[in-house]
Scaffold this active site. Structure first.
Site, PDB file in Angstrom:
ATOM      1  N   GLY A 179       0.811  -1.211   0.000  1.00  0.00           N
ATOM      2  CA  GLY A 179       0.000   0.000   0.000  1.00  0.00           C
ATOM      3  C   GLY A 179       0.842   1.258   0.000  1.00  0.00           C
ATOM      4  N   THR A 187      -2.291  -5.197  -6.496  1.00  0.00           N
ATOM      5  CA  THR A 187      -2.958  -3.970  -6.937  1.00  0.00           C
ATOM      6  C   THR A 187      -1.951  -2.822  -7.021  1.00  0.00           C
ATOM      7  OG1 THR A 187      -3.521  -3.437  -4.669  1.00  0.00           O
ATOM      8  CG2 THR A 187      -5.161  -4.641  -5.932  1.00  0.00           C
ATOM      9  N   SER A 188      -0.684  -3.103  -6.797  1.00  0.00           N
ATOM     10  CA  SER A 188       0.325  -2.041  -6.752  1.00  0.00           C
ATOM     11  C   SER A 188       1.124  -1.991  -8.045  1.00  0.00           C
ATOM     12  CB  SER A 188       1.264  -2.309  -5.575  1.00  0.00           C
ATOM     13  OG  SER A 188       2.130  -3.375  -5.896  1.00  0.00           O
ATOM     14  N   ASP A 213      -8.703  -6.414  -1.854  1.00  0.00           N
ATOM     15  CA  ASP A 213      -7.559  -6.892  -1.085  1.00  0.00           C
ATOM     16  C   ASP A 213      -8.055  -7.015   0.345  1.00  0.00           C
ATOM     17  OD1 ASP A 213      -5.023  -7.733  -0.614  1.00  0.00           O
ATOM     18  OD2 ASP A 213      -4.030  -5.873  -1.157  1.00  0.00           O
ATOM     19  N   SER A 235      -3.126 -15.560   2.588  1.00  0.00           N
ATOM     20  CA  SER A 235      -2.214 -15.528   1.460  1.00  0.00           C
ATOM     21  C   SER A 235      -0.767 -15.409   1.941  1.00  0.00           C
ATOM     22  CB  SER A 235      -2.586 -14.352   0.559  1.00  0.00           C
ATOM     23  OG  SER A 235      -1.594 -14.120  -0.394  1.00  0.00           O
ATOM     24  N   LYS A 246      -2.645   1.400   2.668  1.00  0.00           N
ATOM     25  CA  LYS A 246      -3.676   0.363   2.718  1.00  0.00           C
ATOM     26  C   LYS A 246      -4.371   0.402   4.078  1.00  0.00           C
ATOM     27  CE  LYS A 246      -2.661  -3.385   0.365  1.00  0.00           C
ATOM     28  NZ  LYS A 246      -1.970  -4.655   0.050  1.00  0.00           N
TER      29      LYS A 246
END
Lengths: 503, 503
Positions: A178, A208-209, A266, A274, A298
């Site tokens: 994040g 997502t980064s 996420d 994960s 994040k």
């Protein structure tokens, strides 16, 4: 029902990403006998391998009679040869979908139900929309500690598990992300392994980064190691910096991550499962978790971080893993580079003790390395901080990093992006803040991480002053289209860098 | 960013169902300039029409250079001609996805946010996995009354809205389903309109069941009416029995239903919004809702039905619709037929007052017709029940039903399924119960509703006695594969019919 007649396999040359798709003619006898229509889910058997795929119906000009076409990923998964005979039938009912519906309705799932779902996803029995539904049903805090523990166990069991029998204590570290540019792992692993810790680090690619550690390390060396290459690197240097994909650690997690990425989702429970499933499958039993907190990170506030930290500790305890969670400052991007290659540039500058190395990345890496050293030795943090600093400033960390890269196939030189443009300040002022999420979005629009050269290089950090027209950052891209797209986004989001009056 | 260079449109002959897919060559200049990869979401503009589609990457043998291929549904939606010039770019960020993420995290959505989501789904800006995520996030009772009301309004606004200016009060009825064979609508509409009520009934096709009213009526007459044909039927007879699809009432609902069907998800909030939006868009202002309750019906107990009834009443009140919800017996399948054609056979038998007509279907239809008559006249239920019975037994309902079918293009004769087999009792005994869900599953495996002739015909009802070897039901299919598949399911589920000792 028995299986039906055979069809001949035909490579379509259509890349549908991971979703398995097969193509059959609308006038095909089997389609008509079985009542297959577009989007029917089919089971295809080729030799001793089986897959569930979605059917697309095609016209007569697309395929010869008696043939069935395969998308690239389905072809690879079944290891097909041209014209190989395959058998097709309706996909069997997937029993674990009833557990999914139970979860959608808000019930707690038993460990058996979670194991069944993860097992069926691993066997590719779920369609993409079913995986999307499962991820959504589990998001928003809807998994409790027992469920996350069961999910973690099921994900570990879905793939290979590394053993390090001669090593005893095996370490790892993970940042939940994040924070753009926060590429501490290569530095921390170099310091910790130089101090004698065994730390077989596997990293994922970006979810997502604009870059994951695997994306960044791939700029510098080979990361898609086989199990044997990974073992050999760890045996010779005490560490590795590999991508998790090829060694098959918690592979079901990769199937989930593909859909999480497309949904930009996420969630807490999936995150914990994960991370810990990858670490446990890699054979680690001592794990450091970095939780950055900031208004656009994040984790937005300390209480969120504490909640996540409790989940990590709870699951780790059930699975006999020693864990330390540290809550760190996530108020702005770390270093100057965002995107695989630019982050690698920062990592090298710190390891080489360059004068222009980003001080924040160096300090953060030293803090985390000291935490690992203190977990290992039980010594005070301040003592371990000095130890870490000495390893970095003496050049031993850089030497160790090069050894790791050599063990993985050699250190590669950095390149340059083909297209760049400057994002300039619209007025005089002092930088009050930058928006992490939108900076990440900007770097992704420029092409990161699929183009490793793409991203951006910050020219200013929070607290520094600029005059109108001075560059705030350089945008880097590999295609003019992506550069233009990112420029467009910056024009629409001028407040991404917040400039205030000079003091 | 401006739009990129042009490509020539090419019909691929690939039916991907409703999901729009486009195909581009991996060596295509635009792919490379823009950084498009497999599964990238693209915006395609052709003339004044625009669509968002998912990209599949193809080899050079699949498409000529400079071409872009389209799946059947994308081709139709854009109304393309062969080789027509189209423009392609990255899909714009879909703003309402941030509201979706808010909902995933458990927050209540404002009417504006719900309107934005439904608007974007209607514009085909959501991928299938995003729609699946939205449906899941809203399921399990996670929409409150205000949200369901906003959802209903947004769905009405997404399509056409019929007006019946000369009619004043306009009626409709709906059963929430879950009870195989429960095909009362054609009978109820015939009775109510014979009594003078205006009742422009639009029905959906099956969502998770083996037949919807539209599927059944399609066996008997034309149901895909244009708006003009529907108006003309209602003007001449007071009623119609049309499929909702073609007239564009609440069309976004159809996009949601496609994914709900694939997920076998049928959630409370979506259900209420789906039903009421269709009724309101059809111009109805008086609605009767039938809620069957039984151990294997959609509603398991009375409290669930009461909760759903409250939601229906709450939303209807906000939208100025007069509503009556009735909770009915849903303990076993109604009539003998399950599947479009077999249900049509039962409907005709009741309307024609045949000696072997299923009494339960007739009584249920009379009860519901009486409810509508009482909503219209304010008279006591018992009085209205007699009125309905007289209309049915006198043949006026049958006469009226034929008029409606004539107005829709004529009454069609029934056919026969090509393949059938008997499901036989394994022992002597009395039928204690039948499992609605598994009966529906059995009929669907046999091919219903996509093969209208497929399904099953019950040979026994709860309470009746059989001897070993006697048929419990006849399975009907259009292909041997489907027949075998359904037989296989029955072998695995022998307790679908529960036989007990004779008294």
């Amino acid at each position: 029902m028995g299986e039906t007649g055979q069809l001949r396999a035909y490579f379509m040359g259509i890349d549908t990403h991971e979703e398995a798709v097969v193509y059959m003619r609308s006038d095909c006898d089997i389609c008509r006998a079985e009542g297959f229509t577009a989007n029917t889910r089919l089971q295809i058997r080729a030799g001793d391998r089986t897959i569930i795929a979605t059917l697309n119906i095609v016209g007569q000009s697309v395929l010869p009679a008696g043939a069935i076409g395969f998308s690239d990923s389905a072809w690879r998964y079944l290891q097909l040869r041209d014209q190989q005979a395959v058998r097709v039938r309706h996909a069997p009912l997937v029993q674990s979908l009833s557990a999914l519906r139970k979860k959608i309705n808000g019930a707690e799932l038993s460990p058996q139900e979670i194991t069944a779902i993860i097992g069926d996803i691993g066997k590719r029995l779920y369609s993409d929309i079913e995986i999307a539904s499962f991820l959504t049903a589990c998001a928003g805090g809807r998994l409790n500690l027992a469920e996350i523990t069961a999910l973690t166990r099921a994900m570990v069991a879905s793939g290979n598990r590394l053993q390090w029998p001669k090593c005893g204590r095996v370490f790892d570290k993970h940042c939940i992300g994040g924070l753009p540019g926060n590429r501490t792992s290569p530095i921390v692993i170099a310091i910790a392994s130089a101090a004698g810790l065994v730390i077989p680090k596997t990293s994922s690619r970006a979810i997502t980064s604009p870059a994951g550690t695997a994306d960044t390390m791939e700029v510098l060396t080979q990361v898609d190691l086989s199990l044997e290459q990974m073992r050999s690197a760890v045996t010779s240097t005490g560490a590795c910096l590999a991508a998790g994909g090829r060694v098959g650690l918690s592979p079901t997690d990769d199937l989930l991550i593909r859909i999480e990425r497309a949904l930009e989702l996420d969630s807490e429970g999936q995150l914990v499962a994960s991370v810990l499933s990858k670490k446990i499958a890699a054979g680690s039993n001592h794990v450091l978790i970095d939780l950055p907190v900031g208004p656009s990170a994040k984790l937005r506030d300390r209480s969120q971080a504490e909640r996540l930290s409790r989940l990590f500790c709870g699951v780790a305890e059930s699975l006999q893993v020693e864990i330390r969670c540290v809550i760190t400052d996530g108020s702005q991007a770390i270093g100057y580079g965002i995107g695989p290659q630019e982050e690698a540039r920062d990592v090298l500058a710190v390891l080489r003790n360059c004068a222009d190395a980003p001080a924040d990345l160096a300090e953060r890496s030293l803090y985390l390395a000291a935490q690992l050293l203190s977990m290992a030795s039980g010594e005070a943090d301040s003592h371990c901080r000095e130890q870490a600093r000495e390893i970095l400033s003496s050049g031993r960390a850089w030497q160790q990093f090069r050894r790791i890269c050599e063990a993985q196939g050699g250190l590669k030189p950095l390149g340059r992006a083909h297209y760049q443009s400057q994002l300039r300040a619209r007025r005089d002022g002092r930088l009050l803040s930058m928006d992490n999420r939108r900076l990440a979005q900007l770097a992704k629009l420029a092409g990161a991480p699929s183009s490793p050269e793409a991203g951006l290089r910050l020219r200013i950090k929070v607290g520094e002053a600029v005059v109108a027209g001075q560059p705030l950052a350089t945008l880097l891209a590999e295609t003019p289209g992506e550069l233009a797209y990112a420029e467009d986004y910056y024009r629409q989001n001028p407040d991404l860098f917040e400039l205030g009056e000079k003091p």
